[in-house]
Write a protein that holds these residues in place. Structure first.
Motif, PDB file in Angstrom:
ATOM      1  N   ALA A  68       2.268   0.206   1.898  1.00 21.96           N
ATOM      2  CA  ALA A  68       0.952  -0.049   1.311  1.00 21.96           C
ATOM      3  C   ALA A  68       0.643   1.126   0.412  1.00 21.96           C
ATOM      4  N   GLY A  69       0.466   0.860  -0.854  1.00 16.05           N
ATOM      5  CA  GLY A  69       0.297   1.941  -1.818  1.00 16.05           C
ATOM      6  C   GLY A  69      -1.146   2.357  -1.973  1.00 16.05           C
ATOM      7  N   THR A  70      -1.335   3.399  -2.752  1.00 16.45           N
ATOM      8  CA  THR A  70      -2.688   3.830  -3.088  1.00 16.45           C
ATOM      9  C   THR A  70      -3.362   2.733  -3.910  1.00 16.45           C
ATOM     10  N   ALA A  76       3.012   0.607  -9.972  1.00 18.43           N
ATOM     11  CA  ALA A  76       3.850   1.721 -10.438  1.00 18.43           C
ATOM     12  C   ALA A  76       4.853   2.111  -9.361  1.00 18.43           C
ATOM     13  N   ILE A  77       4.397   2.163  -8.118  1.00 16.40           N
ATOM     14  CA  ILE A  77       5.313   2.476  -7.008  1.00 16.40           C
ATOM     15  C   ILE A  77       6.429   1.434  -6.960  1.00 16.40           C
ATOM     16  N   ALA A  78       6.035   0.166  -7.069  1.00 10.55           N
ATOM     17  CA  ALA A  78       7.010  -0.915  -6.966  1.00 10.55           C
ATOM     18  C   ALA A  78       8.007  -0.872  -8.116  1.00 10.55           C
ATOM     19  N   ARG A  79       7.552  -0.401  -9.256  1.00  9.27           N
ATOM     20  CA  ARG A  79       8.456  -0.292 -10.409  1.00  9.27           C
ATOM     21  C   ARG A  79       9.516   0.784 -10.170  1.00  9.27           C
ATOM     22  N   GLY A  80       9.085   1.902  -9.593  1.00 13.66           N
ATOM     23  CA  GLY A  80      10.036   2.958  -9.231  1.00 13.66           C
ATOM     24  C   GLY A  80      11.018   2.445  -8.183  1.00 13.66           C
ATOM     25  N   LEU A  81      10.470   1.727  -7.211  1.00 17.49           N
ATOM     26  CA  LEU A  81      11.302   1.183  -6.133  1.00 17.49           C
ATOM     27  C   LEU A  81      12.274   0.130  -6.676  1.00 17.49           C
ATOM     28  N   ARG A  82      11.799  -0.656  -7.646  1.00 19.22           N
ATOM     29  CA  ARG A  82      12.643  -1.692  -8.249  1.00 19.22           C
ATOM     30  C   ARG A  82      13.928  -1.080  -8.818  1.00 19.22           C
ATOM     31  N   LEU A  83      13.788   0.103  -9.395  1.00 22.11           N
ATOM     32  CA  LEU A  83      14.949   0.764  -9.995  1.00 22.11           C
ATOM     33  C   LEU A  83      15.913   1.291  -8.939  1.00 22.11           C
ATOM     34  N   ALA A  84      15.365   1.553  -7.752  1.00 19.16           N
ATOM     35  CA  ALA A  84      16.198   2.134  -6.695  1.00 19.16           C
ATOM     36  C   ALA A  84      16.870   1.065  -5.844  1.00 19.16           C
ATOM     37  N   LEU A  85      16.267  -0.107  -5.765  1.00 21.66           N
ATOM     38  CA  LEU A  85      16.812  -1.158  -4.908  1.00 21.66           C
ATOM     39  C   LEU A  85      17.820  -2.013  -5.661  1.00 21.66           C
ATOM     40  N   PRO A  86      18.751  -2.611  -4.933  1.00 17.78           N
ATOM     41  CA  PRO A  86      19.670  -3.548  -5.604  1.00 17.78           C
ATOM     42  C   PRO A  86      18.891  -4.750  -6.143  1.00 17.78           C
ATOM     43  N   PRO A  87      19.365  -5.339  -7.236  1.00 17.75           N
ATOM     44  CA  PRO A  87      18.593  -6.390  -7.910  1.00 17.75           C
ATOM     45  C   PRO A  87      18.320  -7.608  -7.023  1.00 17.75           C
TER      46      PRO A  87
ATOM     47  N   ALA B  59       3.213   8.138 -13.429  1.00 14.42           N
ATOM     48  CA  ALA B  59       4.498   8.855 -13.404  1.00 14.42           C
ATOM     49  C   ALA B  59       4.836   9.307 -11.991  1.00 14.42           C
ATOM     50  N   LEU B  60       3.856   9.896 -11.311  1.00 12.18           N
ATOM     51  CA  LEU B  60       4.158  10.360  -9.952  1.00 12.18           C
ATOM     52  C   LEU B  60       4.338   9.178  -8.998  1.00 12.18           C
ATOM     53  N   HIS B  61       3.590   8.103  -9.236  1.00 14.65           N
ATOM     54  CA  HIS B  61       3.795   6.910  -8.401  1.00 14.65           C
ATOM     55  C   HIS B  61       5.191   6.305  -8.635  1.00 14.65           C
ATOM     56  N   LEU B  62       5.657   6.325  -9.864  1.00 19.45           N
ATOM     57  CA  LEU B  62       7.022   5.861 -10.152  1.00 19.45           C
ATOM     58  C   LEU B  62       8.034   6.711  -9.378  1.00 19.45           C
ATOM     59  N   CYS B  63       7.798   8.018  -9.372  1.00 21.10           N
ATOM     60  CA  CYS B  63       8.680   8.921  -8.628  1.00 21.10           C
ATOM     61  C   CYS B  63       8.640   8.607  -7.138  1.00 21.10           C
ATOM     62  N   ILE B  64       7.448   8.322  -6.633  1.00 17.04           N
ATOM     63  CA  ILE B  64       7.311   7.976  -5.213  1.00 17.04           C
ATOM     64  C   ILE B  64       8.132   6.729  -4.905  1.00 17.04           C
ATOM     65  N   GLY B  65       7.994   5.721  -5.761  1.00 16.82           N
ATOM     66  CA  GLY B  65       8.746   4.481  -5.548  1.00 16.82           C
ATOM     67  C   GLY B  65      10.239   4.744  -5.557  1.00 16.82           C
ATOM     68  N   CYS B 229       5.384   2.473   5.448  1.00 19.43           N
ATOM     69  CA  CYS B 229       4.614   3.643   5.036  1.00 19.43           C
ATOM     70  C   CYS B 229       3.371   3.161   4.315  1.00 19.43           C
ATOM     71  N   SER B 230       2.285   3.817   4.586  1.00 17.44           N
ATOM     72  CA  SER B 230       1.026   3.361   4.002  1.00 17.44           C
ATOM     73  C   SER B 230       0.109   4.544   3.771  1.00 17.44           C
ATOM     74  N   ASP B 231      -1.043   4.280   3.194  1.00 16.89           N
ATOM     75  CA  ASP B 231      -2.003   5.360   2.966  1.00 16.89           C
ATOM     76  C   ASP B 231      -2.939   5.559   4.151  1.00 16.89           C
ATOM     77  N   TRP B 232      -2.761   4.781   5.209  1.00 18.05           N
ATOM     78  CA  TRP B 232      -3.626   4.958   6.375  1.00 18.05           C
ATOM     79  C   TRP B 232      -2.955   5.869   7.389  1.00 18.05           C
ATOM     80  N   THR B 233      -3.728   6.283   8.363  1.00 15.28           N
ATOM     81  CA  THR B 233      -3.164   7.055   9.467  1.00 15.28           C
ATOM     82  C   THR B 233      -2.042   6.248  10.109  1.00 15.28           C
ATOM     83  N   PRO B 234      -0.851   6.826  10.222  1.00 15.26           N
ATOM     84  CA  PRO B 234       0.244   6.045  10.812  1.00 15.26           C
ATOM     85  C   PRO B 234       0.373   6.249  12.321  1.00 15.26           C
TER      86      PRO B 234
END
Lengths: 278, 391
Positions: A68-70, A76-87, B59-65, B229-234
């Protein structure tokens, strides 16, 4: 728990803690049904969610990997992850209207722009309902919410003939559909098409919130009232009436017509790597 | 070993690649743009990915992903971009995602002066996000060559602690051209003290154990480990929970996994003329430390018993250097005094702590020696326009 839940969902999180009468579970089930009908297994899907009713109630329900993202940034997170995961791994996101069309609209547009292979299910309860019920960017004109006590009068993404799906279409999305929860099997069919599109798909599903939207706008928390109210404002595309707010069905289908984001990046990197190594 | 006359931006890029970074998402901003440019050129050559975000937050979210998918990932920016990291930074701390973030300081607030060095983000790097209940790791190099080593070290620490690490540089370090040696093989890397920690995958089911232990592999999605993983208390498994007790356990880990392993940072400082118990210790980090080192060496020739302490590990703050009652002078590239507050706290009431700051340009050796003399004679620091003020 039904057979779908047993196969795909975690007992710890099902049933969810959604309010009684909430329509989110219908959407959630439609997504799982679509996954099932496509023959996908738990390990084939990484499930992402966001903040708000839709995000919190669907987070951690999927038996496989999930996040669960911010607020608004999950695209944006999913886009980064998309690049890391197999298609072949599917990334399915269940998010809310505030997340997708408010705080996250910039990131959503950029995910559509590059045609990232993501299936985004926007669960729209017509505003910010997990914070008690404030108007959002798809709230029907004139609706009363806790932050529009005189009726919502600000222009938004679904007023004056505007349609948020137009923005996404011209941003580059390759599959777009709109439904209301009560569309039943038609929702499942659209989600299936969305998942099958190797590119950016978004399915916008209006769902009933009796607790907050219903109580303020309709003056009752009766689930039946808001279900009927939403149904009365929805009609299949091409069959719209004067009172129709949501024309339902497949809005735009250009599935597999544009190069996909991660494929494009990988292909080019391979090309550069080979040419610079030589 | 290959030698170059190149910028710190180049050195940082090469360091990142040596450390195994194969994903960089950036956003153009002076004076860190050239890192993005160098990454866009170099990463594809080694099979890595360069992306431009729609803003720094993305950009940082892309890095996180990407990191969540198994990449070692990095981004770089300056102050106005660093503040847009606040949102993802907190998420990465909470979900314990390894990342390296470079901040090249310029003159603020806001856009300020883009092409001049500043040190206005000493505290911002400690508290880069909302909520508190965490400790951060911040490292500050003072040259292009060291920026390469510190970038490698940042990746190493980020994997072991599974947390984002900030490299706090400044405009002179990233933009300045210097003599840079780049190791060409593992032996040369070892000779230069470069440490590498490979990415590992947490197989669960307890992804967030309530312990201060390090070396727990981070969450990597896509391996069907059932990772959450999430933004809440895990909970320990990663489910969201609204319980103070669970949050306390989580916060305790975020704070003490770093505080209880200070031995991993203890070598990250530099001392000059400190062996004979100097009468005045000059404290600095980053580029100004190079002027301080020169000034202290010159002052010694003039008979002033001064020593120089340069901090490389800024956070967690190395209190151990300030245990002895002494006179301290803190030299910073800002006018408000940031590091000095921390030195004053660590040194305690019995020590005498002075501050001199300038911004956008470096102090001069002569100015510093004059200040050393005044402090040693017990004279008040004379005001010199807006450049040098007593804190």
């Amino acid at each position: 728990m039904d057979y779908l839940a047993r196969k795909y969902l975690r007992p710890r999180k099902i049933p969810s803690t959604a309010c009684s009468g909430c329509g989110l579970g219908i959407n959630h089930k439609a997504v799982v049904q679509a996954i099932y009908e496509l023959g996908l297994e738990v390990e084939d899907v990484v499930w992402g969610t966001s903040i708000g009713c839709a995000g919190r109630q669907t987070f951690g329900t999927w038996k496989g990997d999930g996040f669960a993202g911010t607020h608004g940034r999950v695209y944006a997170i999913a886009r980064g992850l998309r690049l890391a995961l197999p298609p072949e791994k599917k990334i399915i996101l269940t998010v809310g209207d505030g997340d997708a069309f408010g705080i996250g609209l910039l990131h959503l547009i950029h995910a559509a722009r590059c045609n990232a292979d993501l299936t985004v299910i926007v669960n729209d309860n017509l505003g910010y309902m997990s914070t008690g019920g404030q108007y959002g960017w798809t709230t029907p004109y004139g609706s009363k919410t806790d932050s529009s006590p005189y009726g919502m009068f600000e222009q938004n993404l679904m007023s004056e003939g505007m349609d948020v799906l137009n923005i996404l279409r011209y941003a580059g999305a390759t599959f777009l559909a709109r439904h209301v929860s009560m569309d039943g099997y038609r929702v499942v069919e659209s989600i299936k098409k969305g998942i099958q599109n190797r590119g950016f798909s978004l399915i916008h599903i209006i769902y009933p919130c009796p607790t907050n939207f219903g109580s303020r706008e309709l003056g009752t928390r009766s689930p039946l009232k808001i279900y009927k109210w939403i149904e009365s404002k929805a009609a299949p595309l091409g069959e719209e009436k004067e009172e129709t707010l949501w024309a339902t069905g497949i809005y735009y289908d250009a599935s597999n017509s544009r190069p996909e984001f991660s494929e494009t990046i990988r292909k080019n990197i391979e090309r550069i790597r080979r040419s610079t190594a030589a | 070993m290959k030698r170059y006359l190149e910028t710190g931006n180049f050195a940082i890029t090469e360091g990142a690649i040596l450390a195994g970074c194969r994903f960089f998402a950036g956003y153009p901003i002076t004076p860190a743009t050239e890192i993005a440019e160098a990454m866009s050129r170099r990463l594809p050559q080694v099979g890595g990915i360069y992306l431009q975000g729609e803003d720094e937050c993305a950009a940082l979210h892309l890095c996180i992903g990407a990191s969540l998918g198994g990449y070692k990932a990095m981004t770089a920016t300056s102050g106005p971009g660093y503040i847009l990291y606040a949102d993802p930074y907190g998420w990465a701390i909470g979900c314990e995602i390894p990342l390296v973030i470079l901040n090249s300081g310029r003159v603020g607030p806001v856009s300020g002066i883009t092409g001049a060095p500043g040190q206005g983000e000493f505290y911002l790097t400690r508290y880069p996000t909302q909520g508190g209940n965490y400790e951060t790791i911040v490292l500050a190099p003072n040259s292009a060559q060291e920026a390469m080593a510190i970038t490698v070290e940042a990746f190493y620490l980020s994997e072991r602690f599974r947390t984002p690490v900030t490299v706090l540089a400044d405009q002179l370090i990233t933009d300045g051209f210097e003599d840079i040696s780049v190791p060409e093989n593992e032996d040369e890397m070892k000779d230069m003290g470069f440490r590498i920690w490979p990415r590992k995958i947490n197989r669960g089911p307890n992804f967030y154990p309530p312990t201060d232990e390090i070396d727990i592999p981070p969450v990597v999605l896509g391996h069907n480990t059932g990772a959450l993983c999430s933004d809440w208390t895990p909970t320990e498994e990663g489910y969201d929970i609204e319980e103070v007790e669970a949050h306390h356990k989580h916060a305790h880990r975020l704070i003490y996994k770093i505080r209880n392993h200070r031995e991993l940072f203890s070598h990250l400082h530099e001392k000059k003329f400190m062996d004979d118990d100097p009468d005045l210790i000059v404290v600095s980090y980053g580029t100004p430390s190079r002027v301080v080192n020169t000034a202290v060496a010159r002052a010694r020739q003039e008979g002033l018993k001064v020593g120089a302490l340069r901090l490389i590990n800024l956070w967690p703050f190395p209190d151990e250097h300030f245990q002895k009652r002494n006179k301290y002078l803190v030299v910073e590239l800002n006018w408000d005094g940031q590091l000095v507050r921390e030195v004053q706290r660590a040194a305690g009431k019995d020590s005498e702590v002075h501050f001199t700051g300038c911004c956008g340009e470096l102090p001069t050796v002569n100015d510093l020696i004059e200040i050393f003399e005044k402090i040693l004679k017990g004279q008040p620091l004379a005001r010199k326009g807006w450049q040098l003020e007593e804190w």
